[in-house]
Design a protein around this motif. Structure first.
Motif, PDB file in Angstrom:
ATOM      1  N   ARG A  86       0.118   3.979 -33.641  1.00  0.00           N
ATOM      2  CA  ARG A  86      -0.613   4.833 -34.551  1.00  0.00           C
ATOM      3  C   ARG A  86      -1.244   6.023 -33.824  1.00  0.00           C
ATOM      4  O   ARG A  86      -1.379   7.114 -34.403  1.00  0.00           O
ATOM      5  N   ALA A  87      -1.628   5.808 -32.596  1.00  0.00           N
ATOM      6  CA  ALA A  87      -2.259   6.879 -31.821  1.00  0.00           C
ATOM      7  C   ALA A  87      -1.283   8.032 -31.602  1.00  0.00           C
ATOM      8  O   ALA A  87      -1.663   9.207 -31.625  1.00  0.00           O
ATOM      9  N   HIS A  88      -0.004   7.700 -31.397  1.00  0.00           N
ATOM     10  CA  HIS A  88       1.009   8.736 -31.222  1.00  0.00           C
ATOM     11  C   HIS A  88       1.180   9.532 -32.519  1.00  0.00           C
ATOM     12  O   HIS A  88       1.330  10.741 -32.504  1.00  0.00           O
ATOM     13  N   HIS A  89       1.153   8.797 -33.612  1.00  0.00           N
ATOM     14  CA  HIS A  89       1.297   9.446 -34.913  1.00  0.00           C
ATOM     15  C   HIS A  89       0.174  10.460 -35.134  1.00  0.00           C
ATOM     16  O   HIS A  89       0.420  11.588 -35.550  1.00  0.00           O
ATOM     17  N   ARG A  90      -1.042  10.040 -34.855  1.00  0.00           N
ATOM     18  CA  ARG A  90      -2.190  10.924 -35.055  1.00  0.00           C
ATOM     19  C   ARG A  90      -2.060  12.189 -34.217  1.00  0.00           C
ATOM     20  O   ARG A  90      -2.311  13.304 -34.708  1.00  0.00           O
ATOM     21  N   ALA A  91      -1.666  12.020 -32.969  1.00  0.00           N
ATOM     22  CA  ALA A  91      -1.502  13.189 -32.098  1.00  0.00           C
ATOM     23  C   ALA A  91      -0.432  14.120 -32.654  1.00  0.00           C
ATOM     24  O   ALA A  91      -0.641  15.334 -32.770  1.00  0.00           O
ATOM     25  N   LEU A  92       0.703  13.556 -33.019  1.00  0.00           N
ATOM     26  CA  LEU A  92       1.789  14.369 -33.570  1.00  0.00           C
ATOM     27  C   LEU A  92       1.335  15.101 -34.830  1.00  0.00           C
ATOM     28  O   LEU A  92       1.620  16.284 -35.020  1.00  0.00           O
ATOM     29  N   HIS A  93       0.620  14.406 -35.663  1.00  0.00           N
ATOM     30  CA  HIS A  93       0.164  14.999 -36.919  1.00  0.00           C
ATOM     31  C   HIS A  93      -0.678  16.239 -36.672  1.00  0.00           C
ATOM     32  O   HIS A  93      -0.432  17.294 -37.256  1.00  0.00           O
ATOM     33  N   ILE A 143       4.887  13.883 -23.992  1.00  0.00           N
ATOM     34  CA  ILE A 143       5.406  15.009 -23.209  1.00  0.00           C
ATOM     35  C   ILE A 143       6.615  14.567 -22.386  1.00  0.00           C
ATOM     36  O   ILE A 143       7.651  15.232 -22.368  1.00  0.00           O
ATOM     37  N   GLU A 144       6.468  13.413 -21.746  1.00  0.00           N
ATOM     38  CA  GLU A 144       7.580  12.870 -20.943  1.00  0.00           C
ATOM     39  C   GLU A 144       8.819  12.658 -21.797  1.00  0.00           C
ATOM     40  O   GLU A 144       9.942  12.898 -21.343  1.00  0.00           O
ATOM     41  N   ASP A 145       8.605  12.202 -23.008  1.00  0.00           N
ATOM     42  CA  ASP A 145       9.733  11.918 -23.893  1.00  0.00           C
ATOM     43  C   ASP A 145      10.257  13.173 -24.583  1.00  0.00           C
ATOM     44  O   ASP A 145      11.176  13.089 -25.413  1.00  0.00           O
ATOM     45  N   GLY A 146       9.645  14.304 -24.272  1.00  0.00           N
ATOM     46  CA  GLY A 146      10.147  15.566 -24.817  1.00  0.00           C
ATOM     47  C   GLY A 146       9.838  15.791 -26.281  1.00  0.00           C
ATOM     48  O   GLY A 146      10.554  16.523 -26.968  1.00  0.00           O
ATOM     49  N   LEU A 147       8.761  15.189 -26.770  1.00  0.00           N
ATOM     50  CA  LEU A 147       8.382  15.411 -28.168  1.00  0.00           C
ATOM     51  C   LEU A 147       7.303  16.486 -28.281  1.00  0.00           C
ATOM     52  O   LEU A 147       7.156  17.124 -29.323  1.00  0.00           O
ATOM     53  N   VAL A 148       6.546  16.632 -27.211  1.00  0.00           N
ATOM     54  CA  VAL A 148       5.454  17.596 -27.190  1.00  0.00           C
ATOM     55  C   VAL A 148       5.603  18.480 -25.965  1.00  0.00           C
ATOM     56  O   VAL A 148       5.999  18.022 -24.889  1.00  0.00           O
ATOM     57  N   GLY A 177      10.187  16.465 -31.445  1.00  0.00           N
ATOM     58  CA  GLY A 177       8.861  16.025 -31.878  1.00  0.00           C
ATOM     59  C   GLY A 177       8.616  16.344 -33.341  1.00  0.00           C
ATOM     60  O   GLY A 177       8.069  15.533 -34.089  1.00  0.00           O
ATOM     61  N   ALA A 178       9.043  17.533 -33.738  1.00  0.00           N
ATOM     62  CA  ALA A 178       8.867  17.955 -35.123  1.00  0.00           C
ATOM     63  C   ALA A 178       9.674  17.057 -36.061  1.00  0.00           C
ATOM     64  O   ALA A 178       9.244  16.738 -37.173  1.00  0.00           O
ATOM     65  N   THR A 179      10.831  16.633 -35.589  1.00  0.00           N
ATOM     66  CA  THR A 179      11.673  15.749 -36.396  1.00  0.00           C
ATOM     67  C   THR A 179      10.987  14.411 -36.644  1.00  0.00           C
ATOM     68  O   THR A 179      10.941  13.924 -37.781  1.00  0.00           O
ATOM     69  N   LEU A 180      10.447  13.839 -35.585  1.00  0.00           N
ATOM     70  CA  LEU A 180       9.748  12.562 -35.746  1.00  0.00           C
ATOM     71  C   LEU A 180       8.507  12.739 -36.615  1.00  0.00           C
ATOM     72  O   LEU A 180       8.243  11.931 -37.511  1.00  0.00           O
ATOM     73  N   GLU A 181       7.779  13.801 -36.369  1.00  0.00           N
ATOM     74  CA  GLU A 181       6.560  14.039 -37.153  1.00  0.00           C
ATOM     75  C   GLU A 181       6.900  14.139 -38.631  1.00  0.00           C
ATOM     76  O   GLU A 181       6.210  13.586 -39.481  1.00  0.00           O
ATOM     77  N   ARG A 182       7.974  14.832 -38.925  1.00  0.00           N
ATOM     78  CA  ARG A 182       8.367  14.995 -40.319  1.00  0.00           C
ATOM     79  C   ARG A 182       8.753  13.658 -40.936  1.00  0.00           C
ATOM     80  O   ARG A 182       8.410  13.363 -42.079  1.00  0.00           O
TER      81      ARG A 182
END
Lengths: 165, 165
Positions: free
Chosen positions: A47-54, A86-91, A111-116
């Motif tokens: 959930r923490a990753h989701h919040r950051a992405l959001h 960042i390591e995973d190339g999402l941010v 990252g935008a794809t996952l966030e969406r």
DNA sequence: CTTGGAATGTCAACAAGGCTGACTTATTCT
DNA sequence: AGAATAAGTCAGCCTTGTTGACATTCCAAG
């Protein structure tokens, strides 16, 4: 039982009514997070990753400090999450130009794809709930939620929208 | 911007509106848990203890299995919490009479005192929010929350009230 | 130009509270 | 008698929060 109450203004503030509201918040929040949680569980994220992405998606180019303020966690906690993203190339983290101590965070395409994907799932539930309850209920919903926030959180909640140009 | 929308029914379902609802839930839930969290932090308890105390207070004599269903956690997770509450003398566990496999949970006086303290803090915020938003907003609030729950959760949410005699 | 402080990042250690899996003990139902 | 149910327990894992200490980089004020 109705005759025991002098009016609606008293009735809706009984402990029982408040307790029901508390329980409604508890159960509804579970639903609120359920869909993204299911998606995240299949990956190595939470959930923490989701919040950051959001919030990065919401305010592209935001600084780490700004994100820290919104999320209300320690920088160590956020950093752990941010590092994996960042390591995973999402941010993407870019050094600031005017103040080069700052890091500006944006989503990569991936990252935008996952966030969406996460956002779509959450919005779908929200949309269904809004549709089922109707426009007037939505207005009330938003009013109560806003009144429930800490003043500082309410300020942040509004600040996010104001930063939208 | 208003002329771009054909009507309210479309307007309130824009992604932007939904996103604001999502953020409102996020920030409001923080406020919702803030007061009890502060109280709990001063003791050796957390949010999980609060939830257990709440639902035991709500349904005195409930079984472990029932609580497990409402909270939606594993029995190992609940047991850890329940054990400390029983050891500390806040919760009493009594063997069932008709089915002696069951344990019926009730709050001790000490447990009821803590539960009331936590509950009072949470209700105070709820009451303030309800007052600020008004009775009609509260109705809408409750409608949207209920629509947001998973059907199974909604069933449990109602079941708690129906069990009140 | 130096220095104080701010912004960021990192290491280590810890705790709460979720989870899975395996297993025991009573008790009840079939 | 044997299957199923309720509860409890042990061990180990993960995520996500916390503190505390410390390094680096850089801006800005003196």
């Amino acid at each position: 039982m109705a005759e025991a109450q002098s009016g609606e203004s008293l009735l809706f503030l009984t402990d029982e009514q408040l307790r029901q509201g508390i329980e409604a918040m508890f159960f509804a929040y579970r639903g609120f997070t359920a869909d993204p949680d299911r998606i995240l569980a299949s990956m190595a994220y939470g959930r923490a990753h989701h919040r950051a992405l959001h919030f990065i998606a919401r305010s592209p180019g935001t600084t780490v400090n700004n994100l820290l303020n919104i999320l209300g966690v320690t920088k160590q906690s956020l950093n752990r999450v941010l590092r994996t993203l960042i390591e995973d190339g999402l941010v993407q983290s870019r050094q600031g130009t005017t103040d080069r101590r700052e890091r500006h965070l944006t989503l990569t395409d991936e990252g935008a794809t996952l966030e969406r994907k996460l956002s779509d799932a959450q919005r779908a539930r929200m949309r269904a709930a809004y549709r089922a309850a109707g426009p007037e209920a939505v207005t009330g919903f938003r009013q109560v939620l806003e009144a429930m926030m800490d003043p500082e959180m309410r300020r942040k909640y509004h600040a996010i929208r104001e930063s939208d140009t």
